[in-house]
Design a protein around this motif. Structure first.
Motif, PDB file in Angstrom:
ATOM      1  N   ALA A 101      -2.413   5.073  -5.963  1.00 51.83           N
ATOM      2  CA  ALA A 101      -3.620   6.111  -5.693  1.00 51.83           C
ATOM      3  C   ALA A 101      -4.304   5.601  -5.433  1.00 51.83           C
ATOM      4  CB  ALA A 101      -3.663   6.786  -6.992  1.00 51.83           C
ATOM      5  N   GLU A 102      -4.404   4.171  -5.488  1.00 56.11           N
ATOM      6  CA  GLU A 102      -5.983   3.973  -4.164  1.00 56.11           C
ATOM      7  C   GLU A 102      -5.878   4.392  -3.494  1.00 56.11           C
ATOM      8  OE1 GLU A 102      -5.088   0.748  -7.787  1.00 56.11           O
ATOM      9  OE2 GLU A 102      -3.663   2.441  -6.585  1.00 56.11           O
ATOM     10  N   THR A 103      -4.576   3.938  -2.790  1.00 58.42           N
ATOM     11  CA  THR A 103      -4.299   4.148  -0.566  1.00 58.42           C
ATOM     12  C   THR A 103      -3.996   5.090  -0.937  1.00 58.42           C
ATOM     13  OG1 THR A 103      -2.455   3.224  -1.319  1.00 58.42           O
ATOM     14  CG2 THR A 103      -4.490   1.886  -0.438  1.00 58.42           C
ATOM     15  N   LEU A 104      -3.204   6.023  -1.523  1.00 57.57           N
ATOM     16  CA  LEU A 104      -2.338   7.286  -1.581  1.00 57.57           C
ATOM     17  C   LEU A 104      -3.706   8.552  -1.567  1.00 57.57           C
ATOM     18  CD1 LEU A 104       0.471   8.448  -1.758  1.00 57.57           C
ATOM     19  CD2 LEU A 104      -0.106   9.045  -3.820  1.00 57.57           C
ATOM     20  N   ARG A 105      -4.353   8.510  -2.338  1.00 56.09           N
ATOM     21  CA  ARG A 105      -5.305   9.642  -1.952  1.00 56.09           C
ATOM     22  C   ARG A 105      -7.046   9.052  -2.468  1.00 56.09           C
ATOM     23  NH1 ARG A 105      -6.979  11.144  -7.655  1.00 56.09           N
ATOM     24  NH2 ARG A 105      -5.245  10.167  -9.239  1.00 56.09           N
ATOM     25  N   ASP A 129      -7.681   1.298 -10.439  1.00 61.45           N
ATOM     26  CA  ASP A 129      -7.609   2.793 -10.197  1.00 61.45           C
ATOM     27  C   ASP A 129      -9.675   2.821 -10.112  1.00 61.45           C
ATOM     28  OD1 ASP A 129      -4.707   2.387 -11.357  1.00 61.45           O
ATOM     29  OD2 ASP A 129      -5.381   3.143 -13.633  1.00 61.45           O
ATOM     30  N   SER A 130     -10.631   2.184 -10.713  1.00 62.42           N
ATOM     31  CA  SER A 130     -11.291   3.075 -10.509  1.00 62.42           C
ATOM     32  C   SER A 130     -11.505   3.076  -9.193  1.00 62.42           C
ATOM     33  CB  SER A 130     -12.671   2.315 -10.865  1.00 62.42           C
ATOM     34  OG  SER A 130     -12.358   1.082 -10.658  1.00 62.42           O
ATOM     35  N   MET A 131     -10.962   1.981  -7.691  1.00 67.14           N
ATOM     36  CA  MET A 131     -11.241   2.153  -6.662  1.00 67.14           C
ATOM     37  C   MET A 131     -10.951   3.180  -5.988  1.00 67.14           C
ATOM     38  SD  MET A 131     -11.789  -2.024  -5.046  1.00 67.14           S
ATOM     39  CE  MET A 131     -12.063  -1.077  -3.461  1.00 67.14           C
ATOM     40  N   THR A 132     -10.056   4.218  -6.670  1.00 63.57           N
ATOM     41  CA  THR A 132      -9.663   5.277  -6.313  1.00 63.57           C
ATOM     42  C   THR A 132     -11.147   5.743  -5.718  1.00 63.57           C
ATOM     43  OG1 THR A 132      -8.246   5.543  -8.288  1.00 63.57           O
ATOM     44  CG2 THR A 132      -8.361   7.826  -6.564  1.00 63.57           C
ATOM     45  N   ASP A 133     -12.638   5.947  -5.839  1.00 66.55           N
ATOM     46  CA  ASP A 133     -13.162   7.085  -6.146  1.00 66.55           C
ATOM     47  C   ASP A 133     -14.208   6.449  -6.152  1.00 66.55           C
ATOM     48  OD1 ASP A 133     -12.595   9.471  -6.492  1.00 66.55           O
ATOM     49  OD2 ASP A 133     -11.875   9.241  -8.763  1.00 66.55           O
ATOM     50  N   ASN A 134     -14.099   5.010  -5.666  1.00 66.87           N
ATOM     51  CA  ASN A 134     -15.189   4.082  -6.334  1.00 66.87           C
ATOM     52  C   ASN A 134     -15.110   2.922  -5.055  1.00 66.87           C
ATOM     53  OD1 ASN A 134     -16.899   4.976  -7.930  1.00 66.87           O
ATOM     54  ND2 ASN A 134     -15.443   4.446  -9.098  1.00 66.87           N
ATOM     55  N   LEU A 135     -15.826   1.887  -4.294  1.00 69.57           N
ATOM     56  CA  LEU A 135     -15.586   1.150  -3.439  1.00 69.57           C
ATOM     57  C   LEU A 135     -16.026  -0.018  -3.943  1.00 69.57           C
ATOM     58  CD1 LEU A 135     -18.863   1.837  -0.318  1.00 69.57           C
ATOM     59  CD2 LEU A 135     -16.518   0.925  -0.422  1.00 69.57           C
ATOM     60  N   TYR A 183      -0.226  12.664 -10.137  1.00 67.27           N
ATOM     61  CA  TYR A 183      -0.532  11.651  -9.972  1.00 67.27           C
ATOM     62  C   TYR A 183      -0.346  10.811 -11.129  1.00 67.27           C
ATOM     63  CZ  TYR A 183      -2.252  13.711  -5.664  1.00 67.27           C
ATOM     64  OH  TYR A 183      -2.656  14.759  -5.081  1.00 67.27           O
ATOM     65  N   LEU A 184      -1.582   9.639 -10.764  1.00 63.75           N
ATOM     66  CA  LEU A 184      -0.727   8.284 -11.679  1.00 63.75           C
ATOM     67  C   LEU A 184      -1.994   8.582 -13.065  1.00 63.75           C
ATOM     68  CD1 LEU A 184      -0.260   5.867  -8.645  1.00 63.75           C
ATOM     69  CD2 LEU A 184       1.102   7.076 -10.401  1.00 63.75           C
ATOM     70  N   PHE A 185      -1.760   8.327 -13.912  1.00 62.21           N
ATOM     71  CA  PHE A 185      -2.392   8.965 -15.348  1.00 62.21           C
ATOM     72  C   PHE A 185      -2.162   7.632 -16.526  1.00 62.21           C
ATOM     73  CE2 PHE A 185       2.039  10.410 -15.969  1.00 62.21           C
ATOM     74  CZ  PHE A 185       1.913  10.483 -16.980  1.00 62.21           C
ATOM     75  N   THR A 186      -3.445   7.960 -16.991  1.00 63.82           N
ATOM     76  CA  THR A 186      -3.901   6.459 -17.782  1.00 63.82           C
ATOM     77  C   THR A 186      -3.590   7.372 -19.598  1.00 63.82           C
ATOM     78  OG1 THR A 186      -6.072   6.648 -18.011  1.00 63.82           O
ATOM     79  CG2 THR A 186      -5.201   4.554 -16.909  1.00 63.82           C
ATOM     80  N   GLY A 187      -3.945   8.279 -19.866  1.00 61.59           N
ATOM     81  CA  GLY A 187      -3.780   9.049 -20.328  1.00 61.59           C
ATOM     82  C   GLY A 187      -5.078   9.001 -21.202  1.00 61.59           C
ATOM     83  N   SER A 188      -6.010   8.397 -20.995  1.00 63.85           N
ATOM     84  CA  SER A 188      -7.343   9.132 -21.031  1.00 63.85           C
ATOM     85  C   SER A 188      -8.755   9.138 -20.093  1.00 63.85           C
ATOM     86  CB  SER A 188      -7.677   7.144 -21.137  1.00 63.85           C
ATOM     87  OG  SER A 188      -8.314   6.240 -20.555  1.00 63.85           O
ATOM     88  N   GLU A 189      -8.238   9.404 -18.953  1.00 70.78           N
ATOM     89  CA  GLU A 189      -8.945   9.927 -18.006  1.00 70.78           C
ATOM     90  C   GLU A 189      -8.938  11.626 -18.289  1.00 70.78           C
ATOM     91  OE1 GLU A 189      -7.075   8.556 -14.672  1.00 70.78           O
ATOM     92  OE2 GLU A 189      -5.438   9.645 -14.889  1.00 70.78           O
ATOM     93  N   GLY A 246       1.007  -1.038  -0.363  1.00 75.97           N
ATOM     94  CA  GLY A 246       0.148   0.113  -0.142  1.00 75.97           C
ATOM     95  C   GLY A 246       0.892   0.968   0.016  1.00 75.97           C
ATOM     96  N   THR A 247       1.079   2.196  -0.868  1.00 75.55           N
ATOM     97  CA  THR A 247       1.412   3.590  -1.273  1.00 75.55           C
ATOM     98  C   THR A 247       0.267   4.090   0.288  1.00 75.55           C
ATOM     99  OG1 THR A 247       1.487   3.257  -3.084  1.00 75.55           O
ATOM    100  CG2 THR A 247       2.173   5.205  -2.652  1.00 75.55           C
ATOM    101  N   LEU A 248       1.456   4.818   1.114  1.00 70.06           N
ATOM    102  CA  LEU A 248       0.620   5.738   2.059  1.00 70.06           C
ATOM    103  C   LEU A 248       0.795   7.072   2.018  1.00 70.06           C
ATOM    104  CD1 LEU A 248       2.207   4.462   5.348  1.00 70.06           C
ATOM    105  CD2 LEU A 248       0.241   3.582   3.819  1.00 70.06           C
ATOM    106  N   GLY A 249      -0.350   7.827   2.337  1.00 68.00           N
ATOM    107  CA  GLY A 249      -0.466   9.083   1.881  1.00 68.00           C
ATOM    108  C   GLY A 249      -1.596  10.203   2.442  1.00 68.00           C
ATOM    109  N   PRO A 250      -2.085  10.890   2.335  1.00 72.03           N
ATOM    110  CA  PRO A 250      -3.309  11.761   3.016  1.00 72.03           C
ATOM    111  C   PRO A 250      -3.988  11.155   3.477  1.00 72.03           C
ATOM    112  CG  PRO A 250      -2.555  13.267   0.480  1.00 72.03           C
ATOM    113  CD  PRO A 250      -1.935  11.479   0.722  1.00 72.03           C
TER     114      PRO A 250
END
Length: 527
Positions: free
Chosen positions: A348-352, A317-323, A153-159, A34-38
């Motif tokens: 990003a899922e655990t960082l932010r 990636d989608s769990m950054t904002d979704n359950l 942050y971490l990007f995919t090029g399509s978001e 897990g990447t630790l952050g805010p």
């Protein structure tokens, strides 16, 4: 590419799909970094992450200063003590990462088909027409038609927070690009990635060296994640540096493969590194989308056969904002487990992300389900065939221990080790049961004071699939009389019983050294 690792018994499996997943002391054999952050730095959040199954904490120095990360690590230590869950520490270097500097931190909106200039002049204000960058050599490295991605942050090029640029013209030190999509860039820093372009910057920057020799030494880091590793020489130079830093001579180096240059030299890098991180974020941009799975499967196979841990990034990636993850993401995690991955790295899922604990828990459950249908028999035969004959003494013992454990349906394998190598070799053959790695400390002296080794080795097994470390009492040496070994074994068995993986009448396979001989024995527990 390689024969299927999926073992499906249709009538039973179709029915079992409807059974609820069972939670256990070891959530899954596959590990979670897990990447630790805010969103994951309070003692409460970290305790939740550890209970959910995180076994390695990653500190990404691409952002945040040493004091910020130190505060997070101090909180992690408190959480480790309160939950009694071991956790290793990984320092992630910045490397030759290109960044757009947005001093005003105002959101920048770029329109599709609009022109934007990338300039090394950092005095200029970032806007929708001009993006100042931290590298003066970009104009020399790119040409018309090259692809550049910019995102936060971490990007995919399509978001919508990332933009896909195409180089239109190089004018002096400036690079004029055409924007292929509309996007809004927010924050003070965005990463810039030039696809399949060699960036003439050192893999280990001066800032990285400073962080390693101060924060890294102070905290005796277990793993160093070497970002943008492009050559085996990068790993060799980093190891030379670590050797000069006392305690860090034991730190394991994980090479992060992020671009085509690293992919080209993969075999040599694998030989030098202690493990590999397949960084699919940047690599997914450097490679055509249809080639990403091929690289993943080929690289995983090579890591598995070399017996070196492989870690996969960018899975949910989608769990950054979704359950809940998407169906494709859930399948992706399971397929990685079936392919033989050691650990899943969450960024990003655990960082932010909004749901760090739920993300770890969900990924752990997916891994556990995939492990139930992992075709161990096929994997074992393939590994034995690859290793060939004559096997080394240790490899022979390790493979025999796994074979015996499968045949007698043992509930666990207990391995006594001082360097951790024997336990890692057992894990290489991917047993279907947990391996309790009993690390026997060794006494060292510098003629001024005594010290014990072992803590590094124990924590470093926390990234290896199926290995669960336990530090033995230093008064019980690994090679000793049968009486002291029996007492250490009793402690290990009690640990297994407490964890709920060993019950009465279970069979346990024990791998240990007695004198000069290595012994594999099967014991059956009484009431």
């Amino acid at each position: 590419m390689h024969s299927s690792h999926l073992l499906l018994e249709e009538p039973i499996r179709m029915a079992s799909i409807l059974e609820p997943s069972k939670s256990s002391f070891f959530p899954a054999l596959t590990k979670i970094v897990g990447t630790l952050g805010p969103k994951s730095r309070s003692v409460e959040a970290l305790s939740g992450c550890l209970k959910a199954g995180m076994s390695v904490a990653r500190f990404d120095f691409s952002w945040g200063d040493a004091d910020y990360h130190q505060e997070t690590l101090d909180n992690l230590k408190v959480a480790v003590r309160s939950t009694k869950k071991l956790c290793a520490v990984m320092l992630d270097t910045v490397g030759p990462e290109l960044q757009v500097i947005n001093k005003s931190e105002k959101a920048i909106t770029l329109k599709a088909d609009g022109l934007v200039t990338l300039t090394p002049n950092q005095d200029q204000e970032a806007s929708s027409e001009v993006l100042p960058i931290n590298f003066s050599g970009l104009a020399k490295a790119v040409k018309k038609g090259d692809t550049i991605f910019v995102g936060q942050y971490l990007f995919t090029g399509s978001e919508t927070t990332s933009v896909w640029l195409e180089v239109d013209e190089v004018k002096g030190d400036d690079v004029i690009c055409l924007s292929r999509n509309a996007a809004t860039l927010a924050g003070s820093l965005f990463t810039l990635h030039a696809s399949q372009v060699h960036i003439d910057l050192p893999t280990l920057t001066e800032k990285d060296k400073e962080v390693i020799s101060t924060w890294g030494v102070q905290n005796k880091i277990d793993f160093l994640s070497l970002s943008y590793c492009r050559h085996a020489e990068d790993v060799r130079q980093t190891r030379e540096m670590l050797k000069k830093l006392g305690d860090l001579s034991q730190t394991q180096i994980f090479a992060k493969i992020e671009n085509v240059e690293g992919l080209t030299h993969f075999d040599e890098i694998l030989q030098e590194a202690d493990g590999i991180i397949l960084s699919r974020g940047n690599l997914g941009i450097d490679l055509p989308p249809e080639k990403v799975f091929l690289f993943q499967k080929a690289a995983l196979y090579k890591c598995n056969m070399a017996g070196k841990p492989a870690v996969l990034t960018r899975v949910v990636d989608s769990m950054t904002d979704n359950l809940r993850p998407t169906r494709a993401e859930a399948t992706d995690v399971a397929n990685a487990v079936l392919d033989g991955i050691d650990a899943i790295l969450l960024g990003a899922e655990t960082l932010r992300g909004l749901y760090p604990v739920e993300t770890i828990s969900t990924v752990g459950r997916i891994c556990a389900e995939a492990e139930k249908v992992f075709n161990q028999d096929l994997y074992f035969k393939k590994t034995v065939k690859y290793v060939g004959e004559p096997m080394t003494h240790l490899e022979s013992i390790a493979s025999s221990a796994v074979r015996a454990a499968i045949k007698v349906k043992a509930s666990v394998i207990i391995c006594f080790t001082s360097s951790g190598r024997a336990a890692r070799l057992i894990a290489k053959y991917r047993p279907t049961m947990p391996v309790i790695s009993v690390v026997i400390p060794r006494v060292k002296t510098n003629q001024l004071k005594w010290s014990f080794s072992g803590a590094f080795e124990a924590r470093q097994s926390l990234i290896v699939r199926g290995l669960f470390p336990m530090l033995a009492d230093p008064r019980h040496p690994a090679e000793s009389t049968s009486a002291t070994n029996e007492s250490v074994l009793k402690v290990a068995l009690d640990h297994g019983k407490h964890a709920g993986v060993i019950k009465s009448h279970d069979r346990v396979v024990v791998c240990q050294k007695v004198g000069d001989a290595s012994v594999v024995k099967i014991i059956e527990l009484e009431d």
